[in-house]
Design an enzyme around this catalytic site. Structure first.
Site, PDB file in Angstrom:
ATOM      1  NE  ARG A   1      -2.661   0.045  -5.530  1.00 11.65           N
ATOM      2  CZ  ARG A   1      -1.235   0.318  -5.089  1.00 11.65           C
ATOM      3  NH1 ARG A   1      -0.381   0.437  -5.629  1.00 11.65           N
ATOM      4  NH2 ARG A   1      -1.589   1.252  -3.836  1.00 11.65           N
TER       5      ARG A   1
ATOM      6  CG  HIS B   1      -1.876   5.671  -1.913  1.00  7.50           C
ATOM      7  ND1 HIS B   1      -1.288   5.786  -0.666  1.00  7.50           N
ATOM      8  CD2 HIS B   1      -1.120   5.024  -2.669  1.00  7.50           C
ATOM      9  CE1 HIS B   1      -0.108   4.977  -0.705  1.00  7.50           C
ATOM     10  NE2 HIS B   1       0.080   4.691  -1.945  1.00  7.50           N
TER      11      HIS B   1
END
Length: 363
Positions: free
Chosen positions: A171, A258
């Site tokens: 991320r 997700h």
């Protein structure tokens, strides 16, 4: 009779207003933690692009006036085909966190999936709102059977096993922000202490930091034989994975990438939903998440094979913008738009929201 067709005493008039308000009150790094995805965020974008390709087909003069949005999932009644996602770190967004989400969900008649890596324990959330706290998240790591037992003892009726998170995604927004929050908002089910630190890491999916071992389907199959509750597998994107989850003992599946936060690039959940529905057959519960924000999004998901939709970021926006009232308003707006579209498309109930009610717009 009223003077206007729009309410005049509500705090938020649209989902966009809730979104804007939420981003205005959150610190920048927390907002990025919420909004961001993995890698170059291609999957994040793809989730929304896939939804934009579908249009609802109206049916004039259908005679439908008051469509029924009610359904059941794993024998749990829902006033609308919605669940709130088991997002962790909930008190980063509002001090009441999932307690507020639970109360709003209970009043509205839907389910909030209690998170394993949230701020409050399973038992605490169950006590907050038993009507909404009926399903709880479980990560398939060491101790999963014991955790499943605690969930059952707390009074939950089903497990949501997250199968796509052996490690947190790459991320980049978090990395750019050096985002490393205090772990307390993630540890309602795992006390923070030196001895428990690896367990905290496992719950958060950080196996490289925690030193745990990634499970296989065989590991989950063996563990699931000792679960005392039915379970659904959250995080499948292929028919093969959905069928493997069923072989492992799952009652149903959640088609999910997700929220674009794990694999990038990955397919959108919506793109693979019809094939997964075809693979598991008409009677297996199929839920979907990742990118769904509006009642129109929910309509399309139902038409393409989903039984229900999990709302993630939309719920967090409501929580950050207005606590319990904000979450309630999100549920109201999403459900009302779904109800309006069902009326205009001539669908008297959710069973009538079928593939012929939508059309793909190729461009």
């Amino acid at each position: 009779m009223t003077d206007t067709m729009y309410p005049t005493t509500v705090e938020f008039g649209s989902l966009d207003e809730i979104h804007e308000t939420a981003l205005g009150v959150l610190p920048g790094d927390v907002a990025d933690f919420l909004e961001g995805g993995a890698g170059g965020e291609t999957t994040l974008l793809r989730n929304r692009q896939a939804l934009s390709r579908w249009a609802v087909v109206p049916e004039p003069m259908s005679g439908v006036a008051l469509p029924d949005t009610g359904t059941t999932l794993l024998d749990i009644p829902l006033s609308a085909p919605l669940l709130a996602a088991p997002f962790g770190g909930d008190t980063l967004f509002h001090p009441d966190g999932h307690r507020a989400v639970m109360r709003a969900s209970a009043a509205f008649g839907v389910v909030d999936i209690a998170p394993e890596a949230g701020s409050f324990s399973y038992a605490d959330l169950r006590a907050t709102a038993p009507a909404a706290a009926r399903m709880a998240q479980l990560h398939p790591f060491a101790g999963a059977v014991d955790v499943a037992g605690r969930i059952a003892d707390a009074g939950y009726e089903a497990l949501c096993v997250t199968v796509d998170c052996p490690v947190g995604g790459f991320r980049t927004r978090n990395m750019r922000n050096r985002f490393s929050p205090d772990l307390t908002p993630f540890c309602g089910n795992t006390p923070v202490s030196a001895g428990d630190a690896p367990r905290v890491a496992e719950v958060m999916g950080q196996l490289m930091s925690g030193g745990g071992a990634a499970w296989t389907w065989d590991d989950l199959t063996h563990a699931a034989r000792r679960f005392r509750l039915p379970w659904i597998a959250k995080g499948v994107l292929t028919p093969a994975a959905a069928l493997r989850a069923m072989d492992a003992g799952a009652t149903g599946v959640v088609v999910s990438n997700h929220g674009g936060r794990q694999v990038d690039p990955a397919p959108s959940s919506l793109a693979v939903l019809p094939a997964i529905r075809a693979a598991v057959g008409p009677d297996v519960p199929v839920v979907v998440d990742s990118g769904f924000r509006t009642g129109a999004d929910v309509f399309v998901a139902l038409a393409l094979g989903a039984d229900a939709v999990i709302l993630g970021r939309a719920i967090v926006y409501g929580l950050a913008a207005g606590g319990e009232a904000g979450v309630t308003r999100v549920l109201e707006l999403v459900t009302e738009e779904l109800r309006v579209l069902m009326t205009l498309a001539g669908a008297a109930d959710l069973r009538a929201v079928t593939s012929d009610r939508v059309v793909e717009i190729l461009r």
